[in-house]
Design a protein around this motif. Sequence first.
Motif, PDB file in Angstrom:
ATOM      1  N   GLN A 257       2.773   0.445  -9.674  1.00 30.12           N
ATOM      2  CA  GLN A 257       1.437  -0.017  -9.337  1.00 30.12           C
ATOM      3  C   GLN A 257       1.216  -0.049  -7.853  1.00 30.12           C
ATOM      4  N   SER A 258      -0.039   0.155  -7.487  1.00 30.78           N
ATOM      5  CA  SER A 258      -0.433   0.051  -6.088  1.00 30.78           C
ATOM      6  C   SER A 258      -1.109  -1.270  -5.824  1.00 30.78           C
ATOM      7  N   LEU A 259      -1.727  -1.859  -6.824  1.00 29.66           N
ATOM      8  CA  LEU A 259      -2.461  -3.108  -6.645  1.00 29.66           C
ATOM      9  C   LEU A 259      -1.773  -4.279  -7.325  1.00 29.66           C
TER      10      LEU A 259
ATOM     11  N   LYS B 221       0.837  -1.197   0.000  1.00 27.37           N
ATOM     12  CA  LYS B 221       0.000   0.000   0.000  1.00 27.37           C
ATOM     13  C   LYS B 221       0.871   1.245   0.000  1.00 27.37           C
ATOM     14  N   LYS B 222       0.552   2.148  -0.902  1.00 29.26           N
ATOM     15  CA  LYS B 222       1.308   3.384  -1.026  1.00 29.26           C
ATOM     16  C   LYS B 222       1.248   4.183   0.267  1.00 29.26           C
ATOM     17  N   ASP B 223       2.369   4.820   0.605  1.00 32.36           N
ATOM     18  CA  ASP B 223       2.495   5.668   1.794  1.00 32.36           C
ATOM     19  C   ASP B 223       2.403   4.877   3.095  1.00 32.36           C
ATOM     20  N   GLU B 224       2.335   3.561   2.997  1.00 28.86           N
ATOM     21  CA  GLU B 224       2.264   2.735   4.192  1.00 28.86           C
ATOM     22  C   GLU B 224       3.322   1.642   4.174  1.00 28.86           C
ATOM     23  N   SER B 225       3.546   1.053   3.007  1.00 30.22           N
ATOM     24  CA  SER B 225       4.507  -0.042   2.882  1.00 30.22           C
ATOM     25  C   SER B 225       5.903   0.491   2.597  1.00 30.22           C
TER      26      SER B 225
ATOM     27  N   ARG C  68      -1.459   8.790  -9.054  1.00 32.84           N
ATOM     28  CA  ARG C  68      -1.469   7.778  -8.006  1.00 32.84           C
ATOM     29  C   ARG C  68      -2.360   8.168  -6.842  1.00 32.84           C
ATOM     30  N   ASP C  69      -2.643   9.463  -6.707  1.00 30.38           N
ATOM     31  CA  ASP C  69      -3.446   9.924  -5.580  1.00 30.38           C
ATOM     32  C   ASP C  69      -4.895  10.198  -5.941  1.00 30.38           C
TER      33      ASP C  69
END
Length: 359
Positions: A252-254, A167-171, A263-264
């Motif tokens: 990619q995020s998924l 997950k973006k901004d989390e991983s 991306r946002d």
Amino acid sequence: MTSVKNNNNMLPPEPSTSTCVESNEEEDNNNSKPIVLVTNGDGIDSPGLVFLVEALVREGLYNVHVCAPQSDKSVSSHSVTLQETIAATSAEISGAIAYEVSGTPVDCVSLALSGALFSWSKPLLVISGINRGSSCGHHMFYSGVVAGAREALFCGVPSLSVSLNWKKDESQETDFKDAVSVCLPVISAAIRDIEKGIFPKSCSLNIEIPTSPSTNKGFKLTKRSMWRSSPSWQAVSANRHPSAGHFMSNQQSLGLQLAQLSRDASAAGAARRLTTQRKNMLEIESVGAAGKSDSNRVKKYFRMEFLDKEQEDTDEDLDFRALENGFVAITPLSLSPHIEEDTHVAASEWISSAVHGDQ
């Protein structure tokens, strides 16, 4: 991150000489160590593959071979390269014999198992991953990492596919190290029971690791869901059309991003931009084969991305739901729907035994 290490003596010799065959056979035919083949969809330099291979090498229990795409092919599905030449170039990954291939994950597995690249006929196990982004539900049909494992199953070789719910901004990249620690016991159990002849037949296991691997709630046998993200196609005017290289970038995020748009972006924002771009969209006159303008032909540009959407299904045994709830979701995948129930039962019994450490 430096993913390639200098260790030239681990590279296989040039395959054009007889010395190559003798040297490879001497190294590969170590009966005390089973051969494990690793591939992926994200490319040979991706941290998920590098950390996994390094961990397998450290175990010292396997002859580790790598045959992976040289670039990101994570959404290539089960595509193969026909009537075109692909290159297999030796790569340096400490402790492993590795090649990077200018093709898809399916190309990599098919080539590796063909006997044309490596001297052995079949490895004991094929591991595809660790992928950046989940491959739950319908995304398994898009996924290159799942296709790599499926191709091994086509060839009669047991396989696992592994993905991290990035997950973006989390991983962060260190999460892949934790993901390796999570899946290593399953890999070890699989190898042990393949050698004993008690690993589930005619199925591949898809392992989905939650976003915070180190705080997972344990393993859960799951069923493939109908989950998918919502595709969003957007018109792009000529003066905003990106270069081919930018358009084809695959961040990619998924694990399923086909082209980078924003991306946002939220679904509502995407819809607003789509409306605006439609109003301002330019129709571009194309050039005919003879180099003359053809006013009857129109060229339009589009981009597509997948957007998250709320899922209504609350069945806790579905892959995406278990993953969202913090479990490591293990889904058995069979080639024939007619044996799916028997496969699921056999896999359930094996997973229950493997994750509890039963011998």
